[in-house]
Design a protein around this motif. Sequence first.
Motif, short mmCIF file in Angstrom:
data_model
loop_
_atom_site.label_atom_id
_atom_site.label_comp_id
_atom_site.label_asym_id
_atom_site.label_seq_id
_atom_site.Cartn_x
_atom_site.Cartn_y
_atom_site.Cartn_z
N THR A 126 23.99 -35.55 48.93
CA THR A 126 23.07 -36.46 48.24
C THR A 126 21.61 -35.80 48.99
O THR A 126 20.76 -35.82 47.99
CB THR A 126 23.10 -37.88 48.64
N GLY A 127 21.75 -35.44 50.16
CA GLY A 127 20.46 -34.97 50.45
C GLY A 127 20.24 -33.58 50.40
O GLY A 127 19.18 -32.93 50.17
N TYR A 128 21.36 -32.75 50.25
CA TYR A 128 21.10 -31.36 50.19
C TYR A 128 21.36 -30.79 48.90
O TYR A 128 20.70 -29.63 48.43
CB TYR A 128 22.17 -30.40 51.23
N ALA A 129 22.25 -31.41 48.15
CA ALA A 129 22.62 -30.77 46.69
C ALA A 129 22.66 -31.93 45.81
O ALA A 129 23.53 -32.18 45.50
CB ALA A 129 23.83 -30.00 46.70
N PRO A 130 21.46 -32.85 45.39
CA PRO A 130 21.77 -34.10 44.72
C PRO A 130 22.11 -33.82 43.13
O PRO A 130 22.70 -34.51 42.52
CB PRO A 130 20.21 -34.49 44.76
N GLU A 131 21.99 -32.63 42.73
CA GLU A 131 22.86 -32.21 41.48
C GLU A 131 24.09 -32.33 41.32
O GLU A 131 24.80 -32.51 40.36
CB GLU A 131 22.31 -30.80 40.90
N GLY B 255 22.99 -44.07 56.34
CA GLY B 255 22.55 -42.87 55.61
C GLY B 255 22.47 -41.64 56.39
O GLY B 255 22.84 -40.57 56.10
N GLY B 256 22.03 -41.64 57.47
CA GLY B 256 22.27 -40.42 58.43
C GLY B 256 21.26 -39.49 58.02
O GLY B 256 20.37 -39.70 57.25
N GLY B 257 21.35 -38.36 58.23
CA GLY B 257 20.59 -37.11 57.96
C GLY B 257 19.22 -37.04 58.25
O GLY B 257 18.91 -37.86 59.07
N THR B 258 18.61 -36.29 57.60
CA THR B 258 17.29 -36.11 57.98
C THR B 258 16.27 -36.55 56.54
O THR B 258 16.75 -36.64 55.61
CB THR B 258 16.73 -34.60 58.01
N THR B 259 15.12 -36.66 57.01
CA THR B 259 14.30 -37.26 55.68
C THR B 259 13.76 -36.15 55.23
O THR B 259 13.26 -36.43 53.98
CB THR B 259 13.10 -38.23 56.43
N SER B 260 13.61 -34.92 55.68
CA SER B 260 12.82 -33.90 55.15
C SER B 260 13.98 -33.20 54.02
O SER B 260 15.13 -33.23 54.37
CB SER B 260 12.51 -32.67 56.10
N ASP B 261 13.53 -32.67 52.98
CA ASP B 261 14.30 -31.89 52.14
C ASP B 261 14.53 -30.53 52.52
O ASP B 261 13.92 -29.71 52.37
CB ASP B 261 13.77 -32.03 50.71
N ASP B 262 15.79 -30.31 52.95
CA ASP B 262 15.86 -28.87 53.56
C ASP B 262 16.89 -28.01 52.72
O ASP B 262 17.20 -27.28 52.98
CB ASP B 262 16.48 -28.67 54.87
N ARG B 263 16.82 -28.42 51.25
CA ARG B 263 17.45 -27.69 50.15
C ARG B 263 16.94 -26.36 50.11
O ARG B 263 15.76 -26.03 50.16
CB ARG B 263 17.57 -28.26 48.98
N PRO B 264 17.59 -25.31 49.61
CA PRO B 264 16.95 -23.96 49.39
C PRO B 264 16.09 -24.22 48.00
O PRO B 264 16.30 -24.87 47.14
CB PRO B 264 18.22 -23.17 48.67
N GLY B 265 14.81 -23.49 48.31
CA GLY B 265 13.82 -23.58 47.28
C GLY B 265 13.07 -24.77 47.09
O GLY B 265 12.28 -25.12 46.53
N ALA B 266 13.09 -25.90 48.14
CA ALA B 266 12.60 -27.02 48.19
C ALA B 266 11.23 -27.07 49.05
O ALA B 266 11.05 -26.25 49.70
CB ALA B 266 13.46 -28.16 48.59
#
Length: 175
Positions: A15-20, A164-175
Amino acid sequence: MGTTVVRVVVGDVVTGYAPEEVPVLAALAHVDDAEVVRILRGRRKGEPLGFGFAEVAAVVTPVVWLAVDEACRSAVQSSVGSAYARLAGVTRRLLRRPSAESATEVPELSRDQLDVVHRRVTEDARTAGLAAEDAERLADRVVARLILARPTSEGTGTGRDGDGGGTTSDDRPGA
């Protein structure tokens, strides 16, 4: 103190890395964990998933799910209580009874086990076509989420289970 299961960790990371790829998770929601692993392991690179999402080329979901599942299973097998778990599994198979809980729980993983997960995610993500930097970022996110899944000690207030865990920043490629 609750427990966290593999599909929650995978869901948080995807959900955080690849929502697609969230529709892939939705399609897998009604499939037990063992069957999901079988589906994902039997899939060749670039081959669509076999459950109605032919147009979805999932990359992150299989990489994360298989690495986390393998780490959890190997940790459980190496623990003292694994003899009982194996005996219970054999008994269920002999009696043809399904497990009451088909979800794979995430045990506390050692630093060495987390390093193995990191390497596995990085290698599998690179094999699946992610750039080296993106594969590293994905592996970092998976390990961070596994650390957050650790059970808390009574009264310490550290660690988090099943949130939910994870980070709040979007660290996906190209984001």
